[in-house]
Scaffold this motif. Structure first.
Motif, PDB file in Angstrom:
ATOM      1  N   VAL A   1      48.235  39.418  43.514  1.00 54.79           N
ATOM      2  CA  VAL A   1      47.504  40.603  42.982  1.00 54.79           C
ATOM      3  C   VAL A   1      46.666  39.491  41.868  1.00 54.79           C
ATOM      4  O   VAL A   1      45.119  40.517  41.841  1.00 54.79           O
ATOM      5  N   LEU A   2      46.627  38.567  41.510  1.00 54.66           N
ATOM      6  CA  LEU A   2      46.198  37.921  40.453  1.00 54.66           C
ATOM      7  C   LEU A   2      45.446  37.124  41.812  1.00 54.66           C
ATOM      8  O   LEU A   2      44.208  37.142  41.114  1.00 54.66           O
ATOM      9  N   ASN A   3      45.132  37.131  42.295  1.00 59.32           N
ATOM     10  CA  ASN A   3      43.823  35.985  43.797  1.00 59.32           C
ATOM     11  C   ASN A   3      42.926  37.802  43.740  1.00 59.32           C
ATOM     12  O   ASN A   3      42.280  37.188  43.801  1.00 59.32           O
TER      13      ASN A   3
ATOM     14  N   ARG B   1      39.426  37.641  43.003  1.00 53.22           N
ATOM     15  CA  ARG B   1      38.055  37.564  43.707  1.00 53.22           C
ATOM     16  C   ARG B   1      37.661  38.687  43.114  1.00 53.22           C
ATOM     17  O   ARG B   1      36.080  38.642  43.544  1.00 53.22           O
ATOM     18  N   ALA B   2      37.985  39.249  42.980  1.00 54.14           N
ATOM     19  CA  ALA B   2      36.815  40.807  42.490  1.00 54.14           C
ATOM     20  C   ALA B   2      36.237  40.393  40.933  1.00 54.14           C
ATOM     21  O   ALA B   2      35.016  40.704  41.199  1.00 54.14           O
ATOM     22  N   GLN B   3      37.050  39.417  40.635  1.00 56.48           N
ATOM     23  CA  GLN B   3      35.813  38.439  39.555  1.00 56.48           C
ATOM     24  C   GLN B   3      34.548  37.676  40.034  1.00 56.48           C
ATOM     25  O   GLN B   3      33.733  37.734  39.068  1.00 56.48           O
TER      26      GLN B   3
ATOM     27  N   ILE C   1      24.473  45.658  47.342  1.00 58.06           N
ATOM     28  CA  ILE C   1      25.761  47.401  47.601  1.00 58.06           C
ATOM     29  C   ILE C   1      26.862  46.646  48.072  1.00 58.06           C
ATOM     30  O   ILE C   1      28.098  47.090  47.686  1.00 58.06           O
ATOM     31  N   THR C   2      26.313  46.132  49.351  1.00 57.71           N
ATOM     32  CA  THR C   2      27.536  45.489  50.155  1.00 57.71           C
ATOM     33  C   THR C   2      28.410  43.692  49.277  1.00 57.71           C
ATOM     34  O   THR C   2      30.063  44.515  49.426  1.00 57.71           O
ATOM     35  N   GLN C   3      27.998  43.452  47.816  1.00 61.03           N
ATOM     36  CA  GLN C   3      28.951  42.296  47.175  1.00 61.03           C
ATOM     37  C   GLN C   3      29.545  43.609  46.362  1.00 61.03           C
ATOM     38  O   GLN C   3      31.106  43.731  46.077  1.00 61.03           O
ATOM     39  N   LEU C   4      29.642  44.844  45.936  1.00 61.99           N
ATOM     40  CA  LEU C   4      29.789  45.638  44.463  1.00 61.99           C
ATOM     41  C   LEU C   4      30.537  46.229  45.489  1.00 61.99           C
ATOM     42  O   LEU C   4      31.567  46.324  45.178  1.00 61.99           O
ATOM     43  N   ALA C   5      30.480  46.789  47.084  1.00 63.18           N
ATOM     44  CA  ALA C   5      31.357  47.168  47.808  1.00 63.18           C
ATOM     45  C   ALA C   5      32.886  46.181  48.346  1.00 63.18           C
ATOM     46  O   ALA C   5      33.980  46.967  47.713  1.00 63.18           O
ATOM     47  N   ALA C   6      32.677  45.073  48.331  1.00 60.57           N
ATOM     48  CA  ALA C   6      33.481  44.114  48.584  1.00 60.57           C
ATOM     49  C   ALA C   6      34.462  44.273  47.481  1.00 60.57           C
ATOM     50  O   ALA C   6      36.001  43.544  47.238  1.00 60.57           O
TER      51      ALA C   6
ATOM     52  N   ALA D   1      39.354  44.880  46.349  1.00 57.18           N
ATOM     53  CA  ALA D   1      39.381  43.887  46.092  1.00 57.18           C
ATOM     54  C   ALA D   1      40.131  44.892  44.285  1.00 57.18           C
ATOM     55  O   ALA D   1      41.226  44.559  44.697  1.00 57.18           O
ATOM     56  N   LEU D   2      39.551  45.563  43.829  1.00 62.51           N
ATOM     57  CA  LEU D   2      40.368  46.260  42.750  1.00 62.51           C
ATOM     58  C   LEU D   2      40.973  46.929  43.247  1.00 62.51           C
ATOM     59  O   LEU D   2      42.298  47.235  42.825  1.00 62.51           O
TER      60      LEU D   2
END
Length: 95
Positions: free
Chosen positions: A13-15, A19-21, A41-46, A50-51
């Motif tokens: 979960v922390l990883n 990653r999202a951070q 948008i691609t990065q925001l979707a990723a 992750a969240l």
């Protein structure tokens, strides 16, 4: 209900959250630099995925713990229907 994560679950979960951070920090930089909208948008979707995965992992762990609590009779004063409704609300909050 307190959520107790085992070492491997906690690390996973922390990883995902780290990653999202990092992805969100990247999105901010990309916007500040005036990068291409599609890339942003691609990065925001990723980051969103992750969240979501971190949230679902937490809920799955919570469900597993709640089932154990119900089976052993330690449902924190909740009947099974109340517990199910509470967990359903948590799950749907991520949908």
């Amino acid at each position: 209900m307190e959520l107790e994560l085992a070492g491997a679950e906690l690390k996973s979960v922390l990883n995902r959250l780290r990653r999202a951070q990092g992805q969100i920090a990247g999105v901010i930089r990309m916007i500040e630099e005036g990068r291409d909208c599609e890339d942003v948008i691609t990065q925001l979707a990723a980051a969103s995925r992750a969240l979501d995965r971190a949230g679902f992992a937490l809920i799955a762990t919570g469900l597993q713990q709640c089932m154990t609590d119900v089976e052993s009779g330690r449902a924190n004063g909740e009947n099974p229907e109340q517990m199910r409704a509470r967990l359903e609300r948590l799950f749907l909050s991520l949908a």
